[in-house]
Scaffold this motif. Sequence first.
Motif, mmCIF file in Angstrom:
data_model
loop_
_atom_site.group_PDB
_atom_site.id
_atom_site.type_symbol
_atom_site.label_atom_id
_atom_site.label_comp_id
_atom_site.label_asym_id
_atom_site.label_seq_id
_atom_site.Cartn_x
_atom_site.Cartn_y
_atom_site.Cartn_z
ATOM 1 N N ALA A 61 115.414 52.525 -25.997
ATOM 2 C CA ALA A 61 116.077 51.219 -25.915
ATOM 3 C C ALA A 61 115.481 50.376 -24.791
ATOM 4 O O ALA A 61 115.327 49.154 -24.913
ATOM 5 N N LEU A 62 115.127 51.021 -23.684
ATOM 6 C CA LEU A 62 114.472 50.322 -22.579
ATOM 7 C C LEU A 62 113.100 49.808 -23.011
ATOM 8 O O LEU A 62 112.728 48.664 -22.729
ATOM 9 N N PHE A 63 112.357 50.665 -23.707
ATOM 10 C CA PHE A 63 111.041 50.258 -24.183
ATOM 11 C C PHE A 63 111.153 49.048 -25.114
ATOM 12 O O PHE A 63 110.369 48.096 -25.029
ATOM 13 N N GLU A 64 112.115 49.100 -26.014
ATOM 14 C CA GLU A 64 112.254 48.025 -26.990
ATOM 15 C C GLU A 64 112.722 46.732 -26.334
ATOM 16 O O GLU A 64 112.356 45.632 -26.777
ATOM 17 N N ALA A 65 113.515 46.842 -25.262
ATOM 18 C CA ALA A 65 113.937 45.644 -24.536
ATOM 19 C C ALA A 65 112.743 44.964 -23.883
ATOM 20 O O ALA A 65 112.608 43.735 -23.908
ATOM 21 N N VAL A 66 111.848 45.778 -23.305
ATOM 22 C CA VAL A 66 110.633 45.225 -22.708
ATOM 23 C C VAL A 66 109.757 44.602 -23.780
ATOM 24 O O VAL A 66 109.210 43.505 -23.605
ATOM 25 N N LEU A 67 109.616 45.294 -24.905
ATOM 26 C CA LEU A 67 108.764 44.784 -25.971
ATOM 27 C C LEU A 67 109.308 43.480 -26.539
ATOM 28 O O LEU A 67 108.538 42.564 -26.866
ATOM 29 N N ALA A 68 110.631 43.366 -26.662
ATOM 30 C CA ALA A 68 111.225 42.118 -27.143
ATOM 31 C C ALA A 68 110.882 40.965 -26.204
ATOM 32 O O ALA A 68 110.558 39.848 -26.637
ATOM 33 N N ASP A 69 110.925 41.240 -24.912
ATOM 34 C CA ASP A 69 110.552 40.225 -23.918
ATOM 35 C C ASP A 69 109.056 39.913 -24.011
ATOM 36 O O ASP A 69 108.642 38.758 -23.918
ATOM 37 N N SER A 70 108.257 40.939 -24.226
ATOM 38 C CA SER A 70 106.805 40.771 -24.270
ATOM 39 C C SER A 70 106.369 39.916 -25.454
ATOM 40 O O SER A 70 105.509 39.039 -25.316
ATOM 41 N N VAL A 71 106.939 40.178 -26.632
ATOM 42 C CA VAL A 71 106.506 39.413 -27.806
ATOM 43 C C VAL A 71 106.917 37.947 -27.680
ATOM 44 O O VAL A 71 106.224 37.059 -28.184
ATOM 45 N N SER A 72 108.033 37.701 -26.976
ATOM 46 C CA SER A 72 108.425 36.312 -26.731
ATOM 47 C C SER A 72 107.411 35.613 -25.822
ATOM 48 O O SER A 72 107.059 34.444 -26.035
ATOM 49 N N ARG A 73 106.915 36.348 -24.832
ATOM 50 C CA ARG A 73 105.895 35.787 -23.939
ATOM 51 C C ARG A 73 104.574 35.579 -24.681
ATOM 52 O O ARG A 73 103.869 34.600 -24.451
ATOM 53 N N ALA A 74 104.234 36.526 -25.573
ATOM 54 C CA ALA A 74 103.012 36.381 -26.356
ATOM 55 C C ALA A 74 103.104 35.169 -27.277
ATOM 56 O O ALA A 74 102.127 34.431 -27.466
ATOM 57 N N GLN A 75 104.282 34.954 -27.837
ATOM 58 C CA GLN A 75 104.487 33.784 -28.693
ATOM 59 C C GLN A 75 104.315 32.495 -27.889
ATOM 60 O O GLN A 75 103.669 31.539 -28.348
ATOM 61 N N ALA A 76 104.874 32.468 -26.681
ATOM 62 C CA ALA A 76 104.746 31.283 -25.830
ATOM 63 C C ALA A 76 103.277 31.035 -25.476
ATOM 64 O O ALA A 76 102.821 29.883 -25.446
ATOM 65 N N ALA A 77 102.540 32.115 -25.230
ATOM 66 C CA ALA A 77 101.116 31.977 -24.923
ATOM 67 C C ALA A 77 100.354 31.405 -26.108
ATOM 68 O O ALA A 77 99.482 30.542 -25.952
ATOM 69 N N LEU A 131 113.944 43.731 -33.707
ATOM 70 C CA LEU A 131 112.677 43.790 -32.997
ATOM 71 C C LEU A 131 111.504 43.496 -33.929
ATOM 72 O O LEU A 131 110.555 42.799 -33.551
ATOM 73 N N ALA A 132 111.561 44.010 -35.159
ATOM 74 C CA ALA A 132 110.499 43.729 -36.128
ATOM 75 C C ALA A 132 110.416 42.233 -36.413
ATOM 76 O O ALA A 132 109.321 41.665 -36.514
ATOM 77 N N THR A 133 111.584 41.600 -36.510
ATOM 78 C CA THR A 133 111.614 40.158 -36.747
ATOM 79 C C THR A 133 111.022 39.403 -35.564
ATOM 80 O O THR A 133 110.256 38.449 -35.740
ATOM 81 N N LEU A 134 111.361 39.841 -34.343
ATOM 82 C CA LEU A 134 110.807 39.193 -33.150
ATOM 83 C C LEU A 134 109.288 39.327 -33.104
ATOM 84 O O LEU A 134 108.579 38.383 -32.735
ATOM 85 N N LEU A 135 108.782 40.503 -33.479
ATOM 86 C CA LEU A 135 107.340 40.726 -33.467
ATOM 87 C C LEU A 135 106.641 39.781 -34.435
ATOM 88 O O LEU A 135 105.641 39.135 -34.083
ATOM 89 N N LEU A 136 107.160 39.686 -35.644
ATOM 90 C CA LEU A 136 106.545 38.800 -36.630
ATOM 91 C C LEU A 136 106.753 37.330 -36.258
ATOM 92 O O LEU A 136 105.857 36.504 -36.456
ATOM 93 N N ASP A 137 107.910 37.013 -35.689
ATOM 94 C CA ASP A 137 108.167 35.638 -35.257
ATOM 95 C C ASP A 137 107.219 35.224 -34.139
ATOM 96 O O ASP A 137 106.897 34.040 -33.992
ATOM 97 N N SER A 138 106.786 36.199 -33.334
ATOM 98 C CA SER A 138 105.888 35.864 -32.225
ATOM 99 C C SER A 138 104.551 35.331 -32.737
ATOM 100 O O SER A 138 103.815 34.662 -32.004
ATOM 101 N N LEU A 139 104.254 35.617 -33.996
ATOM 102 C CA LEU A 139 103.023 35.129 -34.612
ATOM 103 C C LEU A 139 103.230 33.804 -35.339
ATOM 104 O O LEU A 139 102.312 33.336 -36.024
ATOM 105 N N ALA A 140 104.415 33.196 -35.183
ATOM 106 C CA ALA A 140 104.699 31.932 -35.865
ATOM 107 C C ALA A 140 103.673 30.839 -35.556
ATOM 108 O O ALA A 140 103.249 30.120 -36.462
ATOM 109 N N PRO A 141 103.235 30.673 -34.288
ATOM 110 C CA PRO A 141 102.212 29.648 -34.030
ATOM 111 C C PRO A 141 100.917 29.907 -34.793
ATOM 112 O O PRO A 141 100.248 28.975 -35.238
ATOM 113 N N VAL A 142 100.574 31.192 -34.963
ATOM 114 C CA VAL A 142 99.376 31.561 -35.715
ATOM 115 C C VAL A 142 99.587 31.275 -37.203
ATOM 116 O O VAL A 142 98.704 30.740 -37.881
#
Length: 222
Positions: A61-77, A131-142
Amino acid sequence: MSDSRRSRQEAMAQTRRDLVLRAVRQAVAEGGVASANVRDIAERAGYTAGALYAYFPGKQALFEAVLADSVSRAQAAAQSAKVVRGAPEGAFAARAQAWFAYFLAHPAEAHLLLHVLSSDGRGLGRMGEGLATLLLDSLAPVTQALQALGCSPVLLQRETMALLSMAVGVLLIHDPSKLSGTNALAVEALAAYIESVQLRLAAVTAQPAAAPEALAQVDLFG
């Protein structure tokens, strides 16, 4: 409860969460995913393991919380990637490279991404819908850049998943602890792949009579 008090409590909760997520990143960066444990993470964040368990049921759960934050940052980038004015056709390459570059620059977070997607994690299909949705959503700009290039709705998901598969594969090969020719070749391969997608879609746009399905990237991970 007053709005000001609620705002202070929310700010404090966010600060505590940020401390925990930072501790997870540090633990993974220093010892890898396998050696990271809740007790060590809690100590790094200034809490007891019991206090952490009150908010996170376990290490995953800790890992997934970090990953959720990470994909949001990747999306912003990806969203803020610089695109040359007057050359919107370069948006796909710029945004895809920016998304990938975020994880390349944050190897601990890349390791967590690979762990969660691996067989000893949960895999994309089992990682949890949110989390899967967040990962795919992070690619929305792409994805939006793909649409602007003329990618048809039929092929959009296939192209996005192919890009994700390629990027994850390069991260798997890349070893940030070494300055190796393999690292450079892997990154160059991804850049060449992104360029090939851009050229292929540009060709489809220039020749509307061509069947886009015939030019689609084969998804080796499907």
